[in-house]
Design a protein around this motif. Structure first.
Motif, PDB file in Angstrom:
ATOM      1  N   PRO A   1      83.808  74.549  32.847  1.00 46.73           N
ATOM      2  CA  PRO A   1      84.322  75.910  32.714  1.00 46.73           C
ATOM      3  C   PRO A   1      83.494  76.690  31.687  1.00 46.73           C
ATOM      4  O   PRO A   1      82.876  76.090  30.805  1.00 46.73           O
ATOM      5  CB  PRO A   1      85.753  75.723  32.216  1.00 46.73           C
ATOM      6  CG  PRO A   1      85.995  74.269  32.111  1.00 46.73           C
ATOM      7  CD  PRO A   1      84.739  73.545  32.410  1.00 46.73           C
TER       8      PRO A   1
ATOM      9  N   GLN B   1      77.968  78.316  30.937  1.00 44.00           N
ATOM     10  CA  GLN B   1      78.614  77.490  31.954  1.00 44.00           C
ATOM     11  C   GLN B   1      77.520  76.633  32.575  1.00 44.00           C
ATOM     12  O   GLN B   1      76.430  77.130  32.866  1.00 44.00           O
ATOM     13  CB  GLN B   1      79.283  78.359  33.019  1.00 44.00           C
ATOM     14  CG  GLN B   1      80.005  77.558  34.073  1.00 44.00           C
ATOM     15  CD  GLN B   1      80.771  78.441  35.042  1.00 44.00           C
ATOM     16  OE1 GLN B   1      80.392  79.586  35.286  1.00 44.00           O
ATOM     17  NE2 GLN B   1      81.841  77.919  35.581  1.00 44.00           N
TER      18      GLN B   1
ATOM     19  N   GLU C   1      82.567  86.216  29.601  1.00 47.79           N
ATOM     20  CA  GLU C   1      83.028  85.179  30.527  1.00 47.79           C
ATOM     21  C   GLU C   1      83.162  85.721  31.945  1.00 47.79           C
ATOM     22  O   GLU C   1      82.899  85.021  32.924  1.00 47.79           O
ATOM     23  CB  GLU C   1      84.364  84.623  30.035  1.00 47.79           C
ATOM     24  CG  GLU C   1      84.863  83.447  30.828  1.00 47.79           C
ATOM     25  CD  GLU C   1      86.121  82.831  30.240  1.00 47.79           C
ATOM     26  OE1 GLU C   1      86.695  81.976  30.928  1.00 47.79           O
ATOM     27  OE2 GLU C   1      86.532  83.185  29.118  1.00 47.79           O
ATOM     28  N   ALA C   2      83.531  86.985  32.081  1.00 41.58           N
ATOM     29  CA  ALA C   2      83.720  87.601  33.399  1.00 41.58           C
ATOM     30  C   ALA C   2      82.428  87.688  34.203  1.00 41.58           C
ATOM     31  O   ALA C   2      82.468  87.787  35.428  1.00 41.58           O
ATOM     32  CB  ALA C   2      84.326  88.990  33.229  1.00 41.58           C
TER      33      ALA C   2
ATOM     34  N   ASN D   1      83.265  82.456  39.083  1.00 42.12           N
ATOM     35  CA  ASN D   1      84.626  81.940  39.000  1.00 42.12           C
ATOM     36  C   ASN D   1      84.724  80.707  39.909  1.00 42.12           C
ATOM     37  O   ASN D   1      85.153  80.800  41.051  1.00 42.12           O
ATOM     38  CB  ASN D   1      85.627  83.011  39.420  1.00 42.12           C
ATOM     39  CG  ASN D   1      87.053  82.537  39.299  1.00 42.12           C
ATOM     40  OD1 ASN D   1      87.342  81.635  38.534  1.00 42.12           O
ATOM     41  ND2 ASN D   1      87.935  83.133  40.064  1.00 42.12           N
TER      42      ASN D   1
ATOM     43  N   GLU E   1      86.301  77.286  41.044  1.00 43.81           N
ATOM     44  CA  GLU E   1      87.601  76.628  40.920  1.00 43.81           C
ATOM     45  C   GLU E   1      87.572  75.168  41.345  1.00 43.81           C
ATOM     46  O   GLU E   1      88.455  74.407  40.981  1.00 43.81           O
ATOM     47  CB  GLU E   1      88.639  77.393  41.735  1.00 43.81           C
ATOM     48  CG  GLU E   1      88.838  78.810  41.230  1.00 43.81           C
ATOM     49  CD  GLU E   1      89.819  79.603  42.064  1.00 43.81           C
ATOM     50  OE1 GLU E   1      90.364  79.035  43.039  1.00 43.81           O
ATOM     51  OE2 GLU E   1      90.039  80.784  41.741  1.00 43.81           O
TER      52      GLU E   1
ATOM     53  N   TYR F   1      82.111  74.208  46.040  1.00 44.44           N
ATOM     54  CA  TYR F   1      82.030  75.668  46.058  1.00 44.44           C
ATOM     55  C   TYR F   1      80.585  76.056  46.367  1.00 44.44           C
ATOM     56  O   TYR F   1      79.650  75.511  45.803  1.00 44.44           O
ATOM     57  CB  TYR F   1      82.433  76.171  44.668  1.00 44.44           C
ATOM     58  CG  TYR F   1      82.460  77.662  44.476  1.00 44.44           C
ATOM     59  CD1 TYR F   1      83.581  78.401  44.823  1.00 44.44           C
ATOM     60  CD2 TYR F   1      81.379  78.317  43.906  1.00 44.44           C
ATOM     61  CE1 TYR F   1      83.610  79.765  44.611  1.00 44.44           C
ATOM     62  CE2 TYR F   1      81.406  79.687  43.690  1.00 44.44           C
ATOM     63  CZ  TYR F   1      82.525  80.393  44.048  1.00 44.44           C
ATOM     64  OH  TYR F   1      82.557  81.745  43.830  1.00 44.44           O
TER      65      TYR F   1
ATOM     66  N   HIS G   1      77.680  78.738  46.192  1.00 49.31           N
ATOM     67  CA  HIS G   1      77.392  79.889  45.326  1.00 49.31           C
ATOM     68  C   HIS G   1      75.945  80.326  45.497  1.00 49.31           C
ATOM     69  O   HIS G   1      75.049  79.492  45.529  1.00 49.31           O
ATOM     70  CB  HIS G   1      77.653  79.517  43.859  1.00 49.31           C
ATOM     71  CG  HIS G   1      77.399  80.635  42.920  1.00 49.31           C
ATOM     72  ND1 HIS G   1      78.219  81.750  42.863  1.00 49.31           N
ATOM     73  CD2 HIS G   1      76.426  80.854  42.014  1.00 49.31           C
ATOM     74  CE1 HIS G   1      77.742  82.579  41.950  1.00 49.31           C
ATOM     75  NE2 HIS G   1      76.650  82.050  41.422  1.00 49.31           N
TER      76      HIS G   1
END
Length: 75
Positions: free
Chosen positions: A24, A37, A59-60, A64, A66, A70, A72
């Motif tokens: 995270p 990250q 952080e935004a 994201n 989860e 995933y 990306h």
């Protein structure tokens, strides 16, 4: 155009792969950026994975993620 993971040498590349491991986002202890990250990306040419450290000022701005598997796009 995307670069296979086993063809990355140096410079800026566009990759496409599946995330097999991630941490995270967390606050950086030192350095110019505020958040880090770490992700491990695999593709058919590099099943062991490529570890990538992503840095951002908030952080935004980081993906994201989860769950593993995933998909990306990183540019």
């Amino acid at each position: 155009e995307y670069t296979p993971l086993n063809s990355i040498k140096e410079g800026t590349v566009h990759i496409y792969g599946v995330i097999s491991h991630f941490t995270p986002p967390k606050k950086c202890v030192r350095g110019d950026k505020d958040f880090i990250q770490t992700i491990t990306v695999v593709d058919p040419t590099h099943l062991d994975g490529l570890v990538i450290n992503l840095f951002a000022s908030s952080e935004a701005e980081l993906p994201n993620i989860e769950t593993v598997s995933y998909t990306h796009l990183t540019q």
